[in-house]
Write a protein that holds these residues in place. Structure first.
Motif, PDB file in Angstrom:
ATOM      1  N   SER A  49      53.949  68.446  79.196  1.00  0.00           N
ATOM      2  CA  SER A  49      53.104  69.077  78.198  1.00  0.00           C
ATOM      3  C   SER A  49      52.060  69.932  78.885  1.00  0.00           C
ATOM      4  N   ALA A  50      52.008  71.192  78.507  1.00  0.00           N
ATOM      5  CA  ALA A  50      50.995  72.104  79.030  1.00  0.00           C
ATOM      6  C   ALA A  50      50.807  73.238  78.031  1.00  0.00           C
ATOM      7  N   PHE A  51      49.553  73.629  77.848  1.00  0.00           N
ATOM      8  CA  PHE A  51      49.284  74.792  77.023  1.00  0.00           C
ATOM      9  C   PHE A  51      48.110  75.542  77.627  1.00  0.00           C
ATOM     10  N   SER A  52      48.102  76.836  77.410  1.00  0.00           N
ATOM     11  CA  SER A  52      46.987  77.673  77.825  1.00  0.00           C
ATOM     12  C   SER A  52      46.920  78.827  76.845  1.00  0.00           C
ATOM     13  N   LEU A  82      54.133  74.647  76.499  1.00  0.00           N
ATOM     14  CA  LEU A  82      55.235  73.787  76.908  1.00  0.00           C
ATOM     15  C   LEU A  82      55.146  72.466  76.153  1.00  0.00           C
ATOM     16  N   GLY A  83      56.149  72.162  75.372  1.00  0.00           N
ATOM     17  CA  GLY A  83      56.151  70.965  74.540  1.00  0.00           C
ATOM     18  C   GLY A  83      55.672  71.228  73.129  1.00  0.00           C
ATOM     19  N   ASP A  84      55.254  72.457  72.839  1.00  0.00           N
ATOM     20  CA  ASP A  84      54.815  72.881  71.501  1.00  0.00           C
ATOM     21  C   ASP A  84      53.711  72.013  70.914  1.00  0.00           C
ATOM     22  N   GLY A  85      52.811  71.523  71.744  1.00  0.00           N
ATOM     23  CA  GLY A  85      51.719  70.689  71.253  1.00  0.00           C
ATOM     24  C   GLY A  85      50.574  71.468  70.635  1.00  0.00           C
ATOM     25  N   TYR A  86      50.409  72.744  71.040  1.00  0.00           N
ATOM     26  CA  TYR A  86      49.306  73.549  70.505  1.00  0.00           C
ATOM     27  C   TYR A  86      49.774  74.305  69.263  1.00  0.00           C
ATOM     28  N   ASN A  87      48.955  74.280  68.214  1.00  0.00           N
ATOM     29  CA  ASN A  87      49.255  74.967  66.965  1.00  0.00           C
ATOM     30  C   ASN A  87      48.245  76.105  66.789  1.00  0.00           C
ATOM     31  N   ASP A 169      35.839  88.389  72.746  1.00  0.00           N
ATOM     32  CA  ASP A 169      37.009  88.437  73.625  1.00  0.00           C
ATOM     33  C   ASP A 169      37.798  89.716  73.382  1.00  0.00           C
ATOM     34  N   ASP A 170      38.664  90.004  74.334  1.00  0.00           N
ATOM     35  CA  ASP A 170      39.623  91.103  74.249  1.00  0.00           C
ATOM     36  C   ASP A 170      40.801  90.753  75.149  1.00  0.00           C
ATOM     37  N   PHE A 171      41.554  91.750  75.581  1.00  0.00           N
ATOM     38  CA  PHE A 171      42.734  91.490  76.399  1.00  0.00           C
ATOM     39  C   PHE A 171      42.402  90.936  77.789  1.00  0.00           C
ATOM     40  N   ASN A 172      41.125  90.866  78.146  1.00  0.00           N
ATOM     41  CA  ASN A 172      40.720  90.261  79.427  1.00  0.00           C
ATOM     42  C   ASN A 172      40.682  88.735  79.364  1.00  0.00           C
ATOM     43  N   HIS A 173      40.750  88.172  78.184  1.00  0.00           N
ATOM     44  CA  HIS A 173      40.858  86.726  77.970  1.00  0.00           C
ATOM     45  C   HIS A 173      39.696  85.942  78.594  1.00  0.00           C
ATOM     46  N   TYR A 174      38.497  86.242  78.130  1.00  0.00           N
ATOM     47  CA  TYR A 174      37.304  85.553  78.616  1.00  0.00           C
ATOM     48  C   TYR A 174      37.152  84.162  78.009  1.00  0.00           C
ATOM     49  N   ASN A 175      37.708  83.956  76.816  1.00  0.00           N
ATOM     50  CA  ASN A 175      37.608  82.677  76.111  1.00  0.00           C
ATOM     51  C   ASN A 175      38.968  81.992  76.147  1.00  0.00           C
ATOM     52  N   THR A 176      39.048  80.884  76.878  1.00  0.00           N
ATOM     53  CA  THR A 176      40.327  80.204  77.056  1.00  0.00           C
ATOM     54  C   THR A 176      40.192  78.707  76.796  1.00  0.00           C
ATOM     55  N   PHE A 177      41.320  78.118  76.466  1.00  0.00           N
ATOM     56  CA  PHE A 177      41.438  76.683  76.217  1.00  0.00           C
ATOM     57  C   PHE A 177      42.756  76.268  76.849  1.00  0.00           C
ATOM     58  N   THR A 178      42.708  75.312  77.781  1.00  0.00           N
ATOM     59  CA  THR A 178      43.889  74.914  78.547  1.00  0.00           C
ATOM     60  C   THR A 178      43.956  73.401  78.654  1.00  0.00           C
ATOM     61  N   GLY A 179      45.164  72.868  78.625  1.00  0.00           N
ATOM     62  CA  GLY A 179      45.361  71.435  78.826  1.00  0.00           C
ATOM     63  C   GLY A 179      46.742  71.159  79.364  1.00  0.00           C
ATOM     64  N   PHE A 180      46.844  70.116  80.186  1.00  0.00           N
ATOM     65  CA  PHE A 180      48.158  69.718  80.681  1.00  0.00           C
ATOM     66  C   PHE A 180      48.145  68.251  81.070  1.00  0.00           C
ATOM     67  N   LEU A 181      49.317  67.643  80.969  1.00  0.00           N
ATOM     68  CA  LEU A 181      49.500  66.248  81.295  1.00  0.00           C
ATOM     69  C   LEU A 181      49.513  66.090  82.813  1.00  0.00           C
ATOM     70  N   LEU A 182      48.584  65.278  83.333  1.00  0.00           N
ATOM     71  CA  LEU A 182      48.577  64.990  84.778  1.00  0.00           C
ATOM     72  C   LEU A 182      49.606  63.922  85.094  1.00  0.00           C
ATOM     73  N   TYR A 183      49.544  62.807  84.348  1.00  0.00           N
ATOM     74  CA  TYR A 183      50.582  61.780  84.476  1.00  0.00           C
ATOM     75  C   TYR A 183      50.619  60.934  83.210  1.00  0.00           C
ATOM     76  N   ALA A 184      51.829  60.550  82.850  1.00  0.00           N
ATOM     77  CA  ALA A 184      52.043  59.778  81.630  1.00  0.00           C
ATOM     78  C   ALA A 184      51.697  58.318  81.879  1.00  0.00           C
ATOM     79  N   SER A 185      51.290  57.649  80.803  1.00  0.00           N
ATOM     80  CA  SER A 185      50.941  56.219  80.930  1.00  0.00           C
ATOM     81  C   SER A 185      51.817  55.329  80.057  1.00  0.00           C
ATOM     82  N   ASP A 186      52.870  55.888  79.468  1.00  0.00           N
ATOM     83  CA  ASP A 186      53.768  55.060  78.659  1.00  0.00           C
ATOM     84  C   ASP A 186      55.155  55.026  79.248  1.00  0.00           C
TER      85      ASP A 186
END
Length: 186
Positions: A49-52, A82-87, A169-186
Motif C-alpha cells: 500500500s502506497a499513495f502520494s 498502489l492498493g487503491d486506498g486513497y479516494n 498550489d499549482d503544477f509544482n505540487h507544493y501541497n502533498t499528502f503521502t503514505g505507505f506501509l512500512l511493514y504489516a502486522s497481521d
C-alpha cells in the motif's frame, strides 16, 4: 512368502507400493509447503500500500480555502495509489492492512494570496500532527509533518484544512499528502 511361492511376489509388490506411497506423500507435503509459502509471498505483494497525492495540477496558482469550518483536503492529483486506498473524491486514505505506516503532509501558501496556512493530519478524526504557519515577514510559508504510526485495517487517514486557513498550489505540487506501509502486522 516362505511357505507359499505364489504369495511372495504379492508381498514384494505390497512393500513396493508402501514405499511409493510414502515417497508420494512426502512429495505432496513438500508441494503443499511450497504452495503455502508462495501464497504468503503473493499476499504480501498484493497487500502493498502506497499513495502520494498533490492538491492539484493546475498551470496557475490556485487557492484552496479559507472555509468557515474545518474541511478535509481533497487532493486531486494522484502520483501513485498502489492498493487503491486513497479516494480523491473524499480525500481519505482507508488503511487496507494493519501495520506501521509512514505518513507525511506538506502545506504551502504564498503571503500574497493568504494569511495563514494550517492543517492537521488525522486518523479516525483524531489529530496526529498539526501543521501551522502564520504569515510572517516572508512571502511564502510552508510546513511539513512526517510520522510513523501503527494503523489498523479500516482506519481512515485524512488531512483537514483548519477553519480560516488556506493553501495554494499549482503544477509544482507544493501541497502533498503521502503514505505507505512500512511493514504489516497481521
Amino acid at each position: 512368502c516362505a511357505a507359499d511361492q505364489s504369495s511372495c511376489g504379492c508381498c514384494l509388490m505390497q512393500r513396493q507400493i508402501s514405499r511409493m506411497e510414502r515417497l508420494f506423500n512426502k512429495s505432496v507435503n513438500l508441494l503443499k509447503d511450497e504452495l503455502m509459502s508462495s501464497k504468503l509471498i503473493l499476499n504480501n505483494v498484493r497487500s502493498r500500500s502506497a499513495f502520494s497525492v498533490a492538491l492539484n495540477n493546475n498551470s496557475a496558482v490556485t487557492s484552496y480555502g479559507p472555509f468557515s469550518s474545518d474541511s478535509i483536503i481533497k487532493y486531486k492529483h494522484i502520483f501513485i495509489n498502489l492498493g487503491d486506498g486513497y479516494n480523491a473524491e473524499t480525500g481519505i486514505f482507508t488503511v487496507p492492512r494493519s501495520g506501521v505506516y509512514s505518513l507525511s503532509v506538506t502545506i504551502y501558501g504564498t503571503a500574497r494570496l493568504i494569511l495563514n496556512n494550517c492543517a492537521t493530519l488525522q486518523v479516525n478524526n483524531q489529530n496526529v500532527a498539526e501543521l501551522t504557519e502564520k504569515n510572517g515577514q516572508d512571502l511564502e510559508d510552508s510546513n511539513t509533518a512526517v510520522v510513523a504510526v501503527q494503523l489498523k485495517a479500516g482506519d481512515r487517514v485524512s488531512v483537514k484544512l483548519l477553519q480560516g486557513c488556506s493553501i495554494n498550489d499549482d503544477f509544482n505540487h507544493y501541497n502533498t499528502f503521502t503514505g505507505f506501509l512500512l511493514y504489516a502486522s497481521d
